[in-house]
Design a protein around this motif. Structure first.
Motif, PDB file in Angstrom:
ATOM      1  N   ARG A 155       0.959  -1.096   0.035  1.00 42.42           N
ATOM      2  CA  ARG A 155       0.069   0.074  -0.208  1.00 42.42           C
ATOM      3  C   ARG A 155       1.056   1.304   0.113  1.00 42.42           C
ATOM      4  NH1 ARG A 155      -5.851  -0.788   0.635  1.00 42.42           N
ATOM      5  NH2 ARG A 155      -5.894  -3.088   1.087  1.00 42.42           N
ATOM      6  N   LEU A 156       0.466   2.145  -0.302  1.00 39.15           N
ATOM      7  CA  LEU A 156       1.304   3.253  -1.061  1.00 39.15           C
ATOM      8  C   LEU A 156       0.246   4.477  -0.153  1.00 39.15           C
ATOM      9  CD1 LEU A 156       1.161   3.528  -4.564  1.00 39.15           C
ATOM     10  CD2 LEU A 156       3.229   2.675  -2.975  1.00 39.15           C
ATOM     11  N   SER A 157       1.157   5.509   0.655  1.00 36.23           N
ATOM     12  CA  SER A 157       1.100   6.843   1.138  1.00 36.23           C
ATOM     13  C   SER A 157       2.438   7.813   0.301  1.00 36.23           C
ATOM     14  CB  SER A 157       1.109   6.888   2.843  1.00 36.23           C
ATOM     15  OG  SER A 157       2.946   6.806   2.832  1.00 36.23           O
ATOM     16  N   GLY A 158       1.521   9.169   0.934  1.00 34.85           N
ATOM     17  CA  GLY A 158       2.747  10.005  -0.456  1.00 34.85           C
ATOM     18  C   GLY A 158       1.813  11.447   0.580  1.00 34.85           C
ATOM     19  N   ARG A 159       1.944  12.231  -0.264  1.00 38.35           N
ATOM     20  CA  ARG A 159       1.743  13.803  -0.515  1.00 38.35           C
ATOM     21  C   ARG A 159       1.841  14.614  -1.304  1.00 38.35           C
ATOM     22  NH1 ARG A 159       4.624  14.140   4.426  1.00 38.35           N
ATOM     23  NH2 ARG A 159       6.293  15.643   3.509  1.00 38.35           N
ATOM     24  N   GLY A 160       1.447  15.675  -1.617  1.00 37.79           N
ATOM     25  CA  GLY A 160       1.743  16.200  -2.666  1.00 37.79           C
ATOM     26  C   GLY A 160       0.592  17.141  -3.350  1.00 37.79           C
ATOM     27  N   GLU A 161       0.156  18.196  -4.625  1.00 36.13           N
ATOM     28  CA  GLU A 161      -0.407  19.264  -5.446  1.00 36.13           C
ATOM     29  C   GLU A 161      -1.816  18.042  -6.187  1.00 36.13           C
ATOM     30  OE1 GLU A 161       1.247  21.745  -6.970  1.00 36.13           O
ATOM     31  OE2 GLU A 161       2.623  22.746  -5.281  1.00 36.13           O
ATOM     32  N   TRP A 162      -2.490  18.897  -5.378  1.00 33.52           N
ATOM     33  CA  TRP A 162      -3.770  18.182  -6.686  1.00 33.52           C
ATOM     34  C   TRP A 162      -4.266  18.996  -7.061  1.00 33.52           C
ATOM     35  CZ3 TRP A 162      -8.796  19.890  -7.158  1.00 33.52           C
ATOM     36  CH2 TRP A 162      -9.189  20.514  -5.254  1.00 33.52           C
ATOM     37  N   SER A 163      -4.749  19.218  -8.831  1.00 39.88           N
ATOM     38  CA  SER A 163      -5.593  20.576  -9.251  1.00 39.88           C
ATOM     39  C   SER A 163      -6.787  19.514 -10.264  1.00 39.88           C
ATOM     40  CB  SER A 163      -4.594  21.021 -10.206  1.00 39.88           C
ATOM     41  OG  SER A 163      -4.003  20.254 -11.387  1.00 39.88           O
ATOM     42  N   LEU A 164      -7.789  20.805 -10.236  1.00 36.61           N
ATOM     43  CA  LEU A 164      -8.342  19.986 -12.010  1.00 36.61           C
ATOM     44  C   LEU A 164      -7.747  19.578 -13.141  1.00 36.61           C
ATOM     45  CD1 LEU A 164     -11.924  21.944 -10.644  1.00 36.61           C
ATOM     46  CD2 LEU A 164     -11.196  19.797 -10.257  1.00 36.61           C
ATOM     47  N   VAL A 165      -8.026  18.831 -13.983  1.00 40.44           N
ATOM     48  CA  VAL A 165      -7.641  19.080 -14.872  1.00 40.44           C
ATOM     49  C   VAL A 165      -8.789  19.700 -16.627  1.00 40.44           C
ATOM     50  CG1 VAL A 165      -6.946  17.254 -16.766  1.00 40.44           C
ATOM     51  CG2 VAL A 165      -6.219  16.198 -15.141  1.00 40.44           C
ATOM     52  N   GLY A 166      -7.731  20.770 -16.867  1.00 38.32           N
ATOM     53  CA  GLY A 166      -8.791  20.925 -17.999  1.00 38.32           C
ATOM     54  C   GLY A 166      -9.042  22.194 -17.917  1.00 38.32           C
ATOM     55  N   ASP A 167     -10.037  22.169 -16.920  1.00 37.23           N
ATOM     56  CA  ASP A 167     -11.351  23.366 -16.370  1.00 37.23           C
ATOM     57  C   ASP A 167     -10.379  24.044 -15.496  1.00 37.23           C
ATOM     58  OD1 ASP A 167     -13.569  25.450 -15.437  1.00 37.23           O
ATOM     59  OD2 ASP A 167     -14.553  24.340 -17.063  1.00 37.23           O
ATOM     60  N   ASP A 168     -10.235  24.945 -14.743  1.00 39.53           N
ATOM     61  CA  ASP A 168     -10.465  25.777 -13.132  1.00 39.53           C
ATOM     62  C   ASP A 168     -11.751  25.132 -12.693  1.00 39.53           C
ATOM     63  OD1 ASP A 168      -7.639  25.938 -13.872  1.00 39.53           O
ATOM     64  OD2 ASP A 168      -7.676  28.112 -14.024  1.00 39.53           O
ATOM     65  N   ASP A 169     -12.788  25.391 -12.848  1.00 38.30           N
ATOM     66  CA  ASP A 169     -14.155  25.060 -12.828  1.00 38.30           C
ATOM     67  C   ASP A 169     -14.811  24.289 -11.781  1.00 38.30           C
ATOM     68  OD1 ASP A 169     -13.921  27.847 -12.258  1.00 38.30           O
ATOM     69  OD2 ASP A 169     -15.127  28.077 -14.052  1.00 38.30           O
ATOM     70  N   ARG A 170     -14.579  22.841 -13.008  1.00 39.02           N
ATOM     71  CA  ARG A 170     -15.240  21.807 -13.147  1.00 39.02           C
ATOM     72  C   ARG A 170     -14.144  21.175 -13.576  1.00 39.02           C
ATOM     73  NH1 ARG A 170     -19.022  21.982 -10.668  1.00 39.02           N
ATOM     74  NH2 ARG A 170     -20.475  19.936 -11.080  1.00 39.02           N
ATOM     75  N   SER A 171     -14.860  19.547 -13.489  1.00 32.87           N
ATOM     76  CA  SER A 171     -13.921  18.586 -13.744  1.00 32.87           C
ATOM     77  C   SER A 171     -13.979  17.292 -14.120  1.00 32.87           C
ATOM     78  CB  SER A 171     -12.319  18.892 -14.009  1.00 32.87           C
ATOM     79  OG  SER A 171     -11.181  17.724 -14.951  1.00 32.87           O
ATOM     80  N   SER A 172     -13.491  16.483 -14.304  1.00 34.08           N
ATOM     81  CA  SER A 172     -14.025  15.087 -14.677  1.00 34.08           C
ATOM     82  C   SER A 172     -12.885  14.312 -14.699  1.00 34.08           C
ATOM     83  CB  SER A 172     -14.716  14.076 -15.656  1.00 34.08           C
ATOM     84  OG  SER A 172     -13.897  14.227 -17.258  1.00 34.08           O
ATOM     85  N   THR A 173     -12.089  15.412 -14.162  1.00 38.47           N
ATOM     86  CA  THR A 173     -10.552  14.257 -14.033  1.00 38.47           C
ATOM     87  C   THR A 173      -9.279  15.104 -13.317  1.00 38.47           C
ATOM     88  OG1 THR A 173     -10.029  13.236 -16.004  1.00 38.47           O
ATOM     89  CG2 THR A 173      -7.795  13.453 -15.163  1.00 38.47           C
ATOM     90  N   ILE A 174      -9.088  14.891 -11.965  1.00 34.36           N
ATOM     91  CA  ILE A 174      -8.169  15.268 -11.046  1.00 34.36           C
ATOM     92  C   ILE A 174      -6.951  14.749 -10.784  1.00 34.36           C
ATOM     93  CG2 ILE A 174      -7.857  15.674  -9.048  1.00 34.36           C
ATOM     94  CD1 ILE A 174     -10.750  14.828  -8.494  1.00 34.36           C
ATOM     95  N   GLU A 175      -6.022  15.667 -11.331  1.00 37.12           N
ATOM     96  CA  GLU A 175      -4.189  14.984 -11.234  1.00 37.12           C
ATOM     97  C   GLU A 175      -3.809  15.566  -9.849  1.00 37.12           C
ATOM     98  OE1 GLU A 175       0.210  15.669 -13.741  1.00 37.12           O
ATOM     99  OE2 GLU A 175      -1.698  17.158 -13.581  1.00 37.12           O
ATOM    100  N   LEU A 176      -3.364  13.985  -9.226  1.00 39.44           N
ATOM    101  CA  LEU A 176      -2.346  13.950  -8.594  1.00 39.44           C
ATOM    102  C   LEU A 176      -0.638  14.348  -8.217  1.00 39.44           C
ATOM    103  CD1 LEU A 176      -3.842  11.514  -6.192  1.00 39.44           C
ATOM    104  CD2 LEU A 176      -4.246  13.767  -6.626  1.00 39.44           C
ATOM    105  N   ARG A 177      -0.366  15.081  -8.185  1.00 38.41           N
ATOM    106  CA  ARG A 177       1.388  15.608  -8.995  1.00 38.41           C
ATOM    107  C   ARG A 177       1.555  15.423  -6.767  1.00 38.41           C
ATOM    108  NH1 ARG A 177      -1.305  18.984 -10.958  1.00 38.41           N
ATOM    109  NH2 ARG A 177      -0.697  20.581  -9.007  1.00 38.41           N
ATOM    110  N   PHE A 178       2.957  14.068  -6.730  1.00 29.63           N
ATOM    111  CA  PHE A 178       3.462  13.792  -5.464  1.00 29.63           C
ATOM    112  C   PHE A 178       4.713  14.370  -4.978  1.00 29.63           C
ATOM    113  CE2 PHE A 178       0.939  10.011  -6.677  1.00 29.63           C
ATOM    114  CZ  PHE A 178       0.280   9.878  -5.654  1.00 29.63           C
TER     115      PHE A 178
END
Length: 149
Positions: free
Chosen positions: A75-98
């Motif tokens: 199992r993994l653990s980690g932290r970092g930054e997340w952001s919505l992909v494509g549109d700043d207001d709404r998205s169907s994809t979230i990117e996690l950068r560790f």
């Protein structure tokens, strides 16, 4: 030929309506914020400042963006930054950068979470196969209400 024109127009309207239907499976940043839990104790917490922390996520549940994912099958653990992909207001994809911490020896890894369901009980999944659309699922934990309310 004249009968074909209404059929084409109706088909075009249906296609446009289908494209709009995907909007229901998008989340805003405010809807992402909070604690999300999966089976077996997996947990991802998204903060409104664009940071996240995760723990207990099965190693095989994540498809990484780069070539050197953490080793092993645990199992993994980690932290970092997340952001919505494509549109700043709404998205169907979230990117996690560790960040380089937890299971990650450097800060070169990233992965995607997809919105499977929006609404009252939204559900996300780690995108393990772009062709199939499935993966380890996490659900938003219900907001707690103060005692006596």
């Amino acid at each position: 030929m004249v009968a074909a024109v209404p059929a084409l127009l109706l088909g075009g309207l249906f296609a446009l309506d289908s494209c709009g239907a995907g909007k229901a499976d998008e989340l805003s940043s405010a809807q992402v914020d909070g604690v999300w839990k999966g089976s077996g104790g997996g947990r991802v917490e998204f903060d409104d400042d664009g940071r996240f922390e995760m723990s207990g996520i099965p190693r095989n549940a994540i498809e990484f963006g780069f070539i050197d994912p953490p080793p092993g099958n645990g199992r993994l653990s980690g932290r970092g930054e997340w952001s919505l992909v494509g549109d700043d207001d709404r998205s169907s994809t979230i990117e996690l950068r560790f960040d380089a911490a937890g299971s990650f020896s450097d800060d070169s890894e990233s992965t995607l979470l997809q919105v499977e369901e929006a609404g009252d009980r939204p559900k996300l999944y780690f995108d393990t196969d772009a062709d199939e659309g499935y993966g380890y699922e996490v659900r938003r934990e219900a907001a707690s209400t103060p005692a006596g309310h």
